[in-house]
Design a protein around this motif. Sequence first.
Motif, short mmCIF file in Angstrom:
data_model
loop_
_atom_site.label_atom_id
_atom_site.label_comp_id
_atom_site.label_asym_id
_atom_site.label_seq_id
_atom_site.Cartn_x
_atom_site.Cartn_y
_atom_site.Cartn_z
N PRO A 163 -9.76 6.58 -1.36
CA PRO A 163 -9.66 5.14 -1.12
C PRO A 163 -8.30 4.78 -0.54
O PRO A 163 -7.36 5.58 -0.58
N PRO A 164 -8.16 3.58 0.01
CA PRO A 164 -6.83 3.13 0.47
C PRO A 164 -5.84 3.11 -0.68
O PRO A 164 -6.20 2.78 -1.81
N PRO A 165 -4.58 3.46 -0.46
CA PRO A 165 -3.61 3.52 -1.56
C PRO A 165 -3.45 2.21 -2.30
O PRO A 165 -3.20 2.21 -3.50
N TRP A 166 -3.60 1.08 -1.60
CA TRP A 166 -3.40 -0.21 -2.26
C TRP A 166 -4.57 -0.60 -3.16
O TRP A 166 -4.52 -1.62 -3.84
N ARG A 262 4.18 2.96 -8.28
CA ARG A 262 3.63 1.65 -8.60
C ARG A 262 4.68 0.56 -8.40
O ARG A 262 4.38 -0.53 -7.87
N ALA A 263 5.92 0.82 -8.86
CA ALA A 263 6.98 -0.17 -8.67
C ALA A 263 7.26 -0.39 -7.19
O ALA A 263 7.47 -1.53 -6.73
N GLN A 264 7.21 0.71 -6.39
CA GLN A 264 7.43 0.59 -4.95
C GLN A 264 6.31 -0.24 -4.31
O GLN A 264 6.56 -1.07 -3.42
N GLN A 265 5.06 -0.05 -4.78
CA GLN A 265 3.95 -0.81 -4.23
C GLN A 265 4.09 -2.29 -4.55
O GLN A 265 3.84 -3.15 -3.71
N ASP A 266 4.48 -2.61 -5.81
CA ASP A 266 4.63 -4.02 -6.19
C ASP A 266 5.71 -4.70 -5.36
O ASP A 266 5.55 -5.84 -4.92
N ARG A 267 6.82 -3.99 -5.13
CA ARG A 267 7.88 -4.58 -4.31
C ARG A 267 7.43 -4.76 -2.87
O ARG A 267 7.73 -5.78 -2.24
N PRO A 275 2.36 -0.64 1.38
CA PRO A 275 3.04 0.58 0.97
C PRO A 275 2.36 1.79 1.55
O PRO A 275 1.14 1.84 1.67
N ARG A 276 3.17 2.75 1.89
CA ARG A 276 2.64 4.00 2.44
C ARG A 276 3.16 5.13 1.58
O ARG A 276 4.36 5.32 1.42
N GLN A 308 -5.16 -2.91 6.83
CA GLN A 308 -3.75 -2.80 7.09
C GLN A 308 -2.92 -3.65 6.14
O GLN A 308 -1.79 -3.30 5.81
N THR A 309 -3.44 -4.79 5.69
CA THR A 309 -2.69 -5.67 4.81
C THR A 309 -3.42 -5.78 3.48
O THR A 309 -4.60 -6.11 3.47
#
Length: 319
Positions: A163-166, A262-267, A275-276, A308-309
């Motif tokens: 699945p998409p990372p997000w 997870r913290a990087q994704q939230d930011r 996030p990638r 993408q978003t």
Amino acid sequence: MSALVTGDAVVLGLQPAKLPSRALAVVIDLAAVWTAYILVSIGLALATASLDEAAVMAVSIATFLLVLVGAPIAVETLSHGRSLGKLACGLRVVRDDGGPIRFRHALVRGAIGVVEILMTFGVVACIASLVSARGRRVGDVFAGTLVVRERVPAARGMVLPPPPPWLVGRFSELDLSGVPGYLWLAIRQYLTRMRQLDPAVSWSMAGRLAGDLAACTGAPAPQGVPPAAYLAAVVNERQARDARKAFGAGHRTPPDRTPEERAQQDRAQQDGATPRRVAAGGDVPGAWEGARVTGVGAAGAAVQGAAQTPPATGFAPPA
């Protein structure tokens, strides 16, 4: 593979059961049914010893019909095509279009099975299965059903797209206990074959499967999430749960994220960026880019933008 065709003219990749596995399943079913029939007959013989000959004959016929004919029909109806023998051999009875059978299908199979299995010791059923291209006996032909293999060796299976990372971890609180096995099977078959389908048909099938999955879980799919991405994320969540059950709570499957990720994704979401995640083998989102289902025209552009978003899903980020 069997050429099962749905209402959207899509060929399903279901593998028909071979004669040896079907014969073994029938032997197991007959052993269980005849054991129950003998025990019930002995009990009724003791209970009706004082009755006359005509009454005893009527009870015997009723016992034969209820145990040897009615019981298999009831079991196949309630289990959606999986009797004791089929469950042991990894088989299932489905309709010609790949859907679950109903009472009328089990009734026709059971009624004709009395002649081609019980009265002829399975000779007619074996000949019909050998002649049929998909291994169907006479009861399957009249009922419009097919016996397929439900458990396929892993070496022959196709890889599910990640699945998409997000979306990874977004459904950790979702209740998956009410999702039936045949729906999981249909979703897996769709995800492994969606790149081979026409985009419009693929989008329609994904939306229908996502609706069925949302109805079973009791929670609607997040708004703005493509149906295929939603299906892949829920299947990934189920696989992660199965892995934790099998290997312990501390097991971490490859799609799971570390607390730092997870913290990087939230930011990144707060900043409005996608996030990638970079792994040892390369960028994971690229695997989904090639497997993403796109619509037609404006629908396709909407899906591209959604991939993408990260949209607002309504689900709280995992702790």
